[in-house]
Scaffold this active site. Sequence first.
Site, mmCIF file in Angstrom:
data_model
loop_
_atom_site.group_PDB
_atom_site.id
_atom_site.type_symbol
_atom_site.label_atom_id
_atom_site.label_comp_id
_atom_site.label_asym_id
_atom_site.label_seq_id
_atom_site.Cartn_x
_atom_site.Cartn_y
_atom_site.Cartn_z
ATOM 1 N N ARG A 12 -12.145 15.097 7.239
ATOM 2 C CA ARG A 12 -12.906 15.403 6.019
ATOM 3 C C ARG A 12 -14.357 15.719 6.343
ATOM 4 O O ARG A 12 -14.931 15.123 7.262
ATOM 5 C CB ARG A 12 -12.854 14.211 5.057
ATOM 6 C CG ARG A 12 -11.525 14.065 4.366
ATOM 7 C CD ARG A 12 -11.455 12.788 3.560
ATOM 8 N NE ARG A 12 -10.540 11.836 4.174
ATOM 9 C CZ ARG A 12 -10.387 10.575 3.774
ATOM 10 N NH1 ARG A 12 -11.082 10.111 2.770
ATOM 11 N NH2 ARG A 12 -9.537 9.776 4.394
ATOM 12 N N ARG A 47 -2.149 -2.085 -3.855
ATOM 13 C CA ARG A 47 -3.403 -1.367 -3.703
ATOM 14 C C ARG A 47 -3.338 -0.099 -4.564
ATOM 15 O O ARG A 47 -2.366 0.637 -4.516
ATOM 16 C CB ARG A 47 -3.581 -0.975 -2.243
ATOM 17 C CG ARG A 47 -4.796 -0.128 -2.040
ATOM 18 C CD ARG A 47 -4.763 0.551 -0.700
ATOM 19 N NE ARG A 47 -5.972 1.341 -0.545
ATOM 20 C CZ ARG A 47 -6.059 2.390 0.248
ATOM 21 N NH1 ARG A 47 -5.030 2.767 0.955
ATOM 22 N NH2 ARG A 47 -7.191 3.059 0.342
ATOM 23 N N GLU A 86 -14.463 -1.059 14.668
ATOM 24 C CA GLU A 86 -14.033 -2.266 15.379
ATOM 25 C C GLU A 86 -13.816 -2.027 16.869
ATOM 26 O O GLU A 86 -13.961 -2.937 17.674
ATOM 27 C CB GLU A 86 -12.706 -2.791 14.780
ATOM 28 C CG GLU A 86 -12.880 -3.418 13.425
ATOM 29 C CD GLU A 86 -11.543 -3.652 12.724
ATOM 30 O OE1 GLU A 86 -10.540 -3.908 13.405
ATOM 31 O OE2 GLU A 86 -11.516 -3.579 11.480
ATOM 32 N N GLU A 120 -7.691 -5.581 4.596
ATOM 33 C CA GLU A 120 -7.521 -5.219 3.186
ATOM 34 C C GLU A 120 -6.281 -5.876 2.585
ATOM 35 O O GLU A 120 -6.274 -6.239 1.418
ATOM 36 C CB GLU A 120 -7.437 -3.685 3.065
ATOM 37 C CG GLU A 120 -8.780 -3.045 3.361
ATOM 38 C CD GLU A 120 -8.714 -1.555 3.661
ATOM 39 O OE1 GLU A 120 -8.241 -1.203 4.759
ATOM 40 O OE2 GLU A 120 -9.114 -0.757 2.817
ATOM 41 N N ASP A 165 -8.858 12.373 16.109
ATOM 42 C CA ASP A 165 -8.830 10.993 16.606
ATOM 43 C C ASP A 165 -9.992 10.758 17.585
ATOM 44 O O ASP A 165 -10.156 11.500 18.556
ATOM 45 C CB ASP A 165 -7.483 10.765 17.314
ATOM 46 C CG ASP A 165 -7.252 9.308 17.632
ATOM 47 O OD1 ASP A 165 -6.306 8.737 17.052
ATOM 48 O OD2 ASP A 165 -8.003 8.741 18.444
ATOM 49 N N MET A 166 -10.796 9.748 17.286
ATOM 50 C CA MET A 166 -12.004 9.514 18.083
ATOM 51 C C MET A 166 -11.695 9.268 19.562
ATOM 52 O O MET A 166 -12.470 9.645 20.439
ATOM 53 C CB MET A 166 -12.794 8.339 17.489
ATOM 54 C CG MET A 166 -14.148 8.144 18.073
ATOM 55 S SD MET A 166 -15.175 9.644 18.030
ATOM 56 C CE MET A 166 -15.964 9.503 16.434
ATOM 57 N N ASN A 226 0.872 -1.165 0.000
ATOM 58 C CA ASN A 226 0.000 0.000 0.000
ATOM 59 C C ASN A 226 0.921 1.231 0.000
ATOM 60 O O ASN A 226 1.448 1.618 1.032
ATOM 61 C CB ASN A 226 -0.867 -0.040 1.261
ATOM 62 C CG ASN A 226 -1.891 1.064 1.287
ATOM 63 O OD1 ASN A 226 -1.860 1.970 0.461
ATOM 64 N ND2 ASN A 226 -2.800 0.988 2.243
ATOM 65 N N HIS A 269 -12.654 2.285 -0.445
ATOM 66 C CA HIS A 269 -12.643 1.214 0.572
ATOM 67 C C HIS A 269 -13.277 -0.081 0.046
ATOM 68 O O HIS A 269 -13.769 -0.898 0.821
ATOM 69 C CB HIS A 269 -13.430 1.625 1.835
ATOM 70 C CG HIS A 269 -12.831 2.743 2.619
ATOM 71 N ND1 HIS A 269 -13.606 3.691 3.235
ATOM 72 C CD2 HIS A 269 -11.542 3.049 2.901
ATOM 73 C CE1 HIS A 269 -12.824 4.552 3.875
ATOM 74 N NE2 HIS A 269 -11.564 4.184 3.687
HETATM 75 P P1 ADP Z 1 -7.383 4.849 8.640
HETATM 76 O O1 ADP Z 1 -8.538 5.393 7.838
HETATM 77 O O2 ADP Z 1 -6.263 5.836 8.819
HETATM 78 O O3 ADP Z 1 -6.950 3.463 8.228
HETATM 79 P P2 ADP Z 1 -8.242 3.529 11.090
HETATM 80 O O4 ADP Z 1 -9.158 2.531 10.476
HETATM 81 O O5 ADP Z 1 -6.949 3.063 11.638
HETATM 82 O O6 ADP Z 1 -8.003 4.743 10.105
HETATM 83 O O7 ADP Z 1 -9.055 4.272 12.253
HETATM 84 C C1 ADP Z 1 -8.510 5.294 13.029
HETATM 85 C C2 ADP Z 1 -9.568 5.747 14.010
HETATM 86 O O8 ADP Z 1 -9.921 4.655 14.878
HETATM 87 C C3 ADP Z 1 -9.136 6.894 14.909
HETATM 88 O O9 ADP Z 1 -10.160 7.879 14.977
HETATM 89 C C4 ADP Z 1 -8.996 6.206 16.258
HETATM 90 O O10 ADP Z 1 -9.282 7.081 17.320
HETATM 91 C C5 ADP Z 1 -10.057 5.157 16.167
HETATM 92 N N1 ADP Z 1 -9.870 4.158 17.234
HETATM 93 C C6 ADP Z 1 -8.893 3.241 17.352
HETATM 94 N N2 ADP Z 1 -9.031 2.570 18.534
HETATM 95 C C7 ADP Z 1 -10.120 3.097 19.157
HETATM 96 C C8 ADP Z 1 -10.793 2.849 20.399
HETATM 97 N N3 ADP Z 1 -10.373 1.922 21.228
HETATM 98 N N4 ADP Z 1 -11.892 3.600 20.684
HETATM 99 C C9 ADP Z 1 -12.324 4.550 19.847
HETATM 100 N N5 ADP Z 1 -11.742 4.831 18.660
HETATM 101 C C10 ADP Z 1 -10.663 4.118 18.330
#
Ligand code: ADP
Length: 397
Positions: A239, A89, A334, A383, A283-284, A8, A178
């Site tokens: 975004r 990819r 997830e 992926e 970041d969530m 990737n 995706h």
């Molecule tokens: P990308 O699109 O960069 O591949 P990811 O699929 O890795 O992104 O997702 C990143 C997001 O997942 C971030 O917002 C991160 O905060 C969130 N995340 C990862 N672990 C947790 C968790 N335990 N609780 C809440 N959000 C999470």
Amino acid sequence: MSKTISINAGSSSLKWQLYLMPEEKVLAKGLLERIGLKDSISTVKFDGRSEKQVLDIEDHTQAVKILLDDLKRFNIIESYDEITGVGHRVVAGGEYFKDSALVDEEVIQKVEELSLLAPLHNPANAAGIRAFREILPDITSVVVFDTSFHTTMPEKAYRYPIPTKYYTENKVRKYGAHGTSHEYVAKEAAKVLGRPIEELKLITCHIGNGASITAVDKGVSVDTSMGFTPLGGVMMGTRTGDIDPAIIPYLMQYTDDFNTPEDISRVLNRESGLLGVSEKSSDMRDIHEAMRAGDAKAQLANDIFVDRIQKYIGQYLAVLNGADAIIFTAGIGENSVTIRRLVVEGISWFGCNVDPEKNVYGAEGVISSPDAKVKVLVIPTDEELVIARDVERFKNQ
Ligand code: ADP
């Protein structure tokens, strides 16, 4: 037994994973970062070890050389002959690539031509493909597109109600993204539900930093939230997702922030979403931490995020005329128990729910109660594995 690498490549990075196939066993994985800059970093993970080195990597060809050298240096392979396949990819396949394809010069040129649709991604993807071709010219090399799963969308879903010439002359239409993830989790969900995918209506929610939702009918994509580019659809880390397009000319006229196409693209792609609303983080995990501490902007960012996912699920329940299951995947889908609960609880009228005992951290499979009309599932996406499997498919042809 053979070894296959999935690649990737980003503009300044190259993520890779080495598989033993057909066993689908991950032997090693790694990331080369800051390609083209000083102090590039190469990380290799294998056998529970993580090896990092800082060096200057000029371009993607050198990155590939370093990665292959590392595989030998750490005795992950003895010789390059063990590597029989590579899968790349590629973000934009346009209308041209309806499936993955074996790499030849014409395919690479087409990937480069399609850079118009993914200016940040396709040139980097093509650089990765060329680098492998130069160093390992004889192995099975396959390109796998983020968009090909969505080429089954009907015209009414992929066309925008703008003058037709912008479609015919400029190729402006919905392409989605995706695709490998949506396809993978839809197939895995059918296995978990113990039913043939041809019988199922599924709504797959890939919710990570980038996020998209897809309506999957009988195993094929019939609509997806991302649009002409990955900017459309639900709200994301940085975004906007869908917004009223009239906002753009308005801000061009009344602010100093929107002077060039690059400005517009930067604000909408990199400064919006969770980051823009919370003014704190994309970041969530940070959003939820701030929310628990009583931060009102973080709370609002969370609320808009959940609202947009619910609305898209609602749309796709209409598009599919019902659904058998809603599937959550990717970083947030997830891992975030809270987002899954908030999204599903607010739309329980449709017959879905989450069982608090099953909707826990680390959950996989069905998280709804047995009486749920619309099941809710968590399926970790993979992926890289989809890419490695596609290489196998072409090897065996
Ligand atoms: P990308 O699109 O960069 O591949 P990811 O699929 O890795 O992104 O997702 C990143 C997001 O997942 C971030 O917002 C991160 O905060 C969130 N995340 C990862 N672990 C947790 C968790 N335990 N609780 C809440 N959000 C999470």
